[in-house]
Design an enzyme around this catalytic site. Structure first.
Site: not given
Ligand code: AP5
Length: 219
Positions: A13, A88, A128, A161, A172
């Protein structure tokens, strides 16, 4: 243009929002980025939300809704925006609808649902890296920086992260299934939902996204 980007953590996203926001010259409003910045600066908000974020849970609705309400009423959002990671929960979706009614603003153009298999999402999150200074997102294989460990845009250090560790990623994904997926049906019923197959390359997904927001077809 007023858009909401929905999708599992790591589906892409933010990557797509960053590109489209630059092309359309509208802001990318990422609730995750706003919250991470507050944690980094150690503000009262940051201290309040850190534990939820570290464990992969959602931050309480009233906190996030307040942040978005303030942001959307700022002049930079007057010509449109991309809401990246908001809404969300059902409470957030209803609150956004109320904001439009209260301000007499035309509502959303589209809600784009990015979709990819879970194995691919886990691969994306494990590779990432994000800039600690400007939050630009990279991937070690699919979208690497020109110099290893250094942000192309600002020269900041690239970090992993904390919530991209394997255990938190699974938490998550479960939160997404339980609390966010029901929104797909909510927006579908209202005729706003557009699905984008996000399993291909960043460029290919971007082509699909442009086709959706400009109402054209993909080659
Ligand atoms: P947030 O920062 O919003 O995290 P998220 O939704 O979990 O999404 P991510 O940022 O992890 O992923 P993304 O889909 O943007 O993927 P990206 O483009 O980076 O939220 C973090 C936390 O904040 C939440 O857990 C919660 O605690 C809190 N929070 C935030 N919003 C909230 C809200 N509204 N309510 C309550 N709490 C909230 O891509 C991932 C990787 O894949 C990158 O390395 C990228 O380079 C790569 N990649 C992207 N696209 C492709 C592709 N097509 N092919 C190959 N690689 C790709």
């Amino acid at each position: 243009m007023r858009l909401v980007f929905l999708g599992a953590p790591g589906v892409g996203k933010g990557t797509q929002a960053q590109r489209l926001a630059a092309q359309e010259k509208i802001p990318q409003v990422s609730t995750g980025d706003i919250l991470r910045e507050s944690v980094k600066r150690g503000t009262p908000l940051g201290r309040q939300v850190k534990a939820s974020m570290d464990s992969g849970k959602l931050v309480p609705d009233e906190v996030v809704i307040g942040l978005v309400r303030e942001k959307l009423s700022s002049p930079e959002c007057a010509q449109g925006y991309i809401l990246d990671g908001f809404t969300r929960t059902m409470a957030q979706a209803e609150a956004l609808d109320r904001m439009f009614t209260e301000t007499g603003t035309t509502g959303l153009d589209y809600v784009v649902s990015f979709e990819a298999p879970e194995e691919e999402i886990v691969r994306r999150l494990s590779g990432r890296r994000s800039c600690a200074t400007c939050q630009t997102v990279y991937h070690m294989e699919h979208d690497p920086p020109r110099r290893e460990g250094i942000c192309d845009k600002c020269g900041g250090a690239l970090i992993q992260r904390a919530d991209d560790e394997a255990e938190t990623v699974l938490a998550r994904l479960r939160v997404f299934d339980q609390q966010t997926k029901p929104l797909v049906e909510y927006y579908q019923r209202r005729g706003l939902l557009r699905r984008v197959d996000a399993s291909e390359s960043i460029d290919q997904v971007y082509k699909r996204l442009l086709a959706v927001v400009h109402g054209t077809s993909v080659a």
